[in-house]
Design a protein around this motif. Structure first.
Motif, mmCIF file in Angstrom:
data_model
loop_
_atom_site.group_PDB
_atom_site.id
_atom_site.type_symbol
_atom_site.label_atom_id
_atom_site.label_comp_id
_atom_site.label_asym_id
_atom_site.label_seq_id
_atom_site.Cartn_x
_atom_site.Cartn_y
_atom_site.Cartn_z
ATOM 1 N N SER A 339 0.825 -1.204 0.000
ATOM 2 C CA SER A 339 0.000 0.000 0.000
ATOM 3 C C SER A 339 0.856 1.249 0.000
ATOM 4 N N LEU A 342 2.289 2.047 -3.351
ATOM 5 C CA LEU A 342 1.345 2.681 -4.278
ATOM 6 C C LEU A 342 1.020 4.111 -3.866
ATOM 7 N N VAL A 343 0.699 4.298 -2.585
ATOM 8 C CA VAL A 343 0.208 5.598 -2.117
ATOM 9 C C VAL A 343 1.319 6.633 -2.095
ATOM 10 N N PHE A 383 -5.669 9.762 -2.503
ATOM 11 C CA PHE A 383 -4.384 9.260 -2.014
ATOM 12 C C PHE A 383 -4.061 9.802 -0.628
ATOM 13 N N ALA A 386 -6.058 7.589 1.639
ATOM 14 C CA ALA A 386 -5.425 6.264 1.711
ATOM 15 C C ALA A 386 -4.202 6.308 2.605
ATOM 16 N N SER A 387 -3.467 7.406 2.574
ATOM 17 C CA SER A 387 -2.275 7.544 3.403
ATOM 18 C C SER A 387 -2.622 7.539 4.886
ATOM 19 N N THR A 393 -9.785 1.931 1.692
ATOM 20 C CA THR A 393 -8.560 2.144 0.938
ATOM 21 C C THR A 393 -7.491 1.157 1.412
ATOM 22 N N SER A 394 -6.419 1.051 0.639
ATOM 23 C CA SER A 394 -5.376 0.073 0.949
ATOM 24 C C SER A 394 -4.696 0.360 2.278
ATOM 25 N N VAL A 466 -5.388 1.071 -5.284
ATOM 26 C CA VAL A 466 -5.596 1.508 -3.898
ATOM 27 C C VAL A 466 -7.007 1.162 -3.429
#
Length: 547
Positions: A339, A342-343, A383, A386-387, A393-394, A466
């Motif tokens: 994750s 990607l993020v 994003f 996701a963070s 989200t991932s 994600v």
């Protein structure tokens, strides 16, 4: 395609692209165009082959698959093999490496204007080295790839970086090289112990307890710098700030994962007693990394530097999960690495978009971009969320599993790690609010354009992955699970055997006692309450209470 040497193709095909680029002739503009086209075509083919690995991969076994083995070097009585293979632990790192290479080429399409041919060559060589790290099953082959990564990244930062690029490149190179020299000494010691450079042989070998501590520390010196762990993280912000956007993507997306991969591939299974002995140290350093670097991120005015410090905090979760050594925590650490790959890559691309338009990363220089760049604001929002680990989200999947698994080992460590979630929300919302919302007062901001079709194409696969990982994580957990469960059971068995040694020698008694009191590697998939009293191995530190 099972009879094809897929791993060799995925690893070395980028070098074929390098050969085509080097033979390109003509005017500078023609050579640059050909270099871009060849690099993109090659990286797309390599990514497609890596997807074939995923499709053909058998998730029901922990054994290495797609194995290739041949005699490589024979000197006297020393035989070094070309030995390649992957399991569930390495599979997705290969996919991540090949995907991000494609996106880096696409992101650099119009942003790099000088020495384009050399730039594309550097990224293709870097791809070969990255993929080779996750495929190698021989120590010498692994070390060649592990150190080979430094050269193209050093060139990328030093040639195409910012004003302080030479300083950042040398700092990156020296930090990582120093730790790697110690790991080379450890590899030599492993060879003299096992009589082989084969990683599979070392994984099945039982190293003496005292030797394990020294070998673990030698590998730790290399992997801790790569992660990077506090306090050897200071090279990372400088490298990120000075690196071109695509260089930051690879740094955050792949190179940081090399340290986590090293811990899970070498330190934990080969040196289980030392891993237990040093677990309190890892927990302490992880907690400091999560909390301290989150506060440092809050104080940043440079967008890249803020994201760089956030990476140190997120990787603190990874090391915490790996050394908690429960099935949930280790799987969570694996997902967290994917994750974050990607993020963080996406966030550096997000910064690159506005930097290309305004040529500054100063947070105070922006504001109100949602008025002119609504698509950009949406992509940034996804994003950013996701963070910080928003459910769906991932980022949520990895952090939740890590905290769940760590709670079974240490409630205090779990609490300290959880504080990083709140701090992460603080600095990411601070960044997003200052850049996206507010009043647009500058004319150059009003002239900025929204995402181009090329930029949307770069962000699209990251957005999909994600959300896919967040909404249906089993697609990624299933191939990982067998290898992780095997690892946890293997390390747990070795540690329990050592802890129960009734005839431990006097010089090892204190060490074994420390191991017994350090960690609880719970059997994969079994809650401690379901175990017999003899099987409950209770740690006596960091807020854990006896059951």
């Amino acid at each position: 395609m099972s009879h094809w040497p897929l791993l060799s193709l995925v690893t070395f095909l980028p070098l074929v692209g390098v050969g085509f680029i080097m033979t390109s002739r003509g005017e500078e503009a023609v050579v640059a165009r050909n270099a871009r086209n060849i690099a993109l075509s090659t990286s797309l083919i390599v990514f497609a082959l890596s997807v074939v690995l995923w499709v053909e991969f058998d998730p029901s076994t922990a054994a290495f698959q797609f194995v290739e083995k041949a005699n490589w070097i024979s000197i006297g009585g020393v035989t070094i093999n070309y030995h390649m293979g992957i399991d569930g632990i390495s599979l997705f790192f290969i996919l991540l490496s090949t995907l991000l290479t494609v996106l880096c080429v696409g992101a650099s399409w119009t942003n790099v204007h000088s020495q384009v041919r050399e730039y594309m060559i550097a990224f293709l060589v870097l791809e070969t080295m990255m993929v080779g790290i996750f495929c190698a099953l021989d120590f010498v082959l692994f070390y060649v790839f592990f150190e080979g990564v430094l050269i193209p990244m050093f060139v990328i930062i030093g040639v195409w970086g910012g004003p302080r690029r030479v300083y950042a490149a040398f700092k990156f190179f020296l930090y990582t090289l120093l730790g790697s020299v110690l790991s080379l000494l450890a590899i030599l010691a492993v060879y003299f112990q096992t009589g082989s450079t084969d990683i599979e042989v070392a994984l099945s070998h039982s190293f003496p307890a005292d030797l394990q501590k020294w070998l673990w520390l030698a590998f730790f010196a290399s992997f801790a710098v790569k992660v990077p762990m506090w306090p050897v993280h200071t090279w990372l912000p400088d490298a990120h700030v000075e690196a071109p956007t695509a260089g930051s993507v690879i740094l955050a997306g792949i190179l940081l994962k090399m340290g986590g991969y090293g811990f899970i591939r070498f330190s934990l299974p080969m040196f289980p007693l030392a891993s237990a002995y040093f677990t309190p140290l890892i927990f302490a350093l992880s907690a400091i990394a999560i909390i301290y670097t989150s506060f440092v991120a809050l104080a940043q005015t440079d967008m890249k530097k803020l994201i760089a410090y956030s990476s140190v905090a997120h990787m603190g979760f990874v090391t915490m999960g790996l050394f908690a050594l429960t099935s949930e925590a280790v799987q969570g650490a694996m997902v967290q690495m994917l994750s974050h790959g990607l993020v963080s890559a996406a966030l550096f691309l997000v910064v690159g978009v506005v930097y290309d338009r305004l040529h500054t990363r100063d947070i105070d220089r922006y504001g109100g971009l949602v008025e002119r760049m609504p698509t950009y604001a949406f992509v940034f929002m996804v994003f950013m969320l996701a963070s910080v680990g928003l459910p769906g989200t991932s980022g949520f999947v990895g952090e939740f599993l890590i905290l769940l698994g760590t709670f079974r080992v240490s409630t205090l460590e779990c609490f300290l790690g959880a504080t990083g979630l709140f701090l992460g929300v603080m600095y990411m919302l601070y960044l997003y609010r200052r850049v996206i919302f507010g009043t647009m007062t500058r004319d150059d901001l009003r002239a900025m354009t929204d995402l181009s079709p090329r930029e949307k194409a770069v962000f699209a696969p990251l957005l999909v992955l994600v959300l896919w990982m967040g909404l249906y994580p089993n697609s990624f957990l299933l191939p990982i699970r067998a290898s992780v469960d095997h690892l946890v059971q293997q390390v747990s068995a070795a540690q329990k055997t050592a802890a129960r040694m009734a005839n431990a020698s006097s010089e090892n008694a204190a060490f074994v006692a420390a191991v017994e009191d350090s960690v609880i590697p719970a059997k994969a998939g079994i809650h401690p309450s379901a175990l017999s009293e003899a099987d409950r191995w209770v740690p006596a530190f960091a807020g854990t209470t006896a059951r």
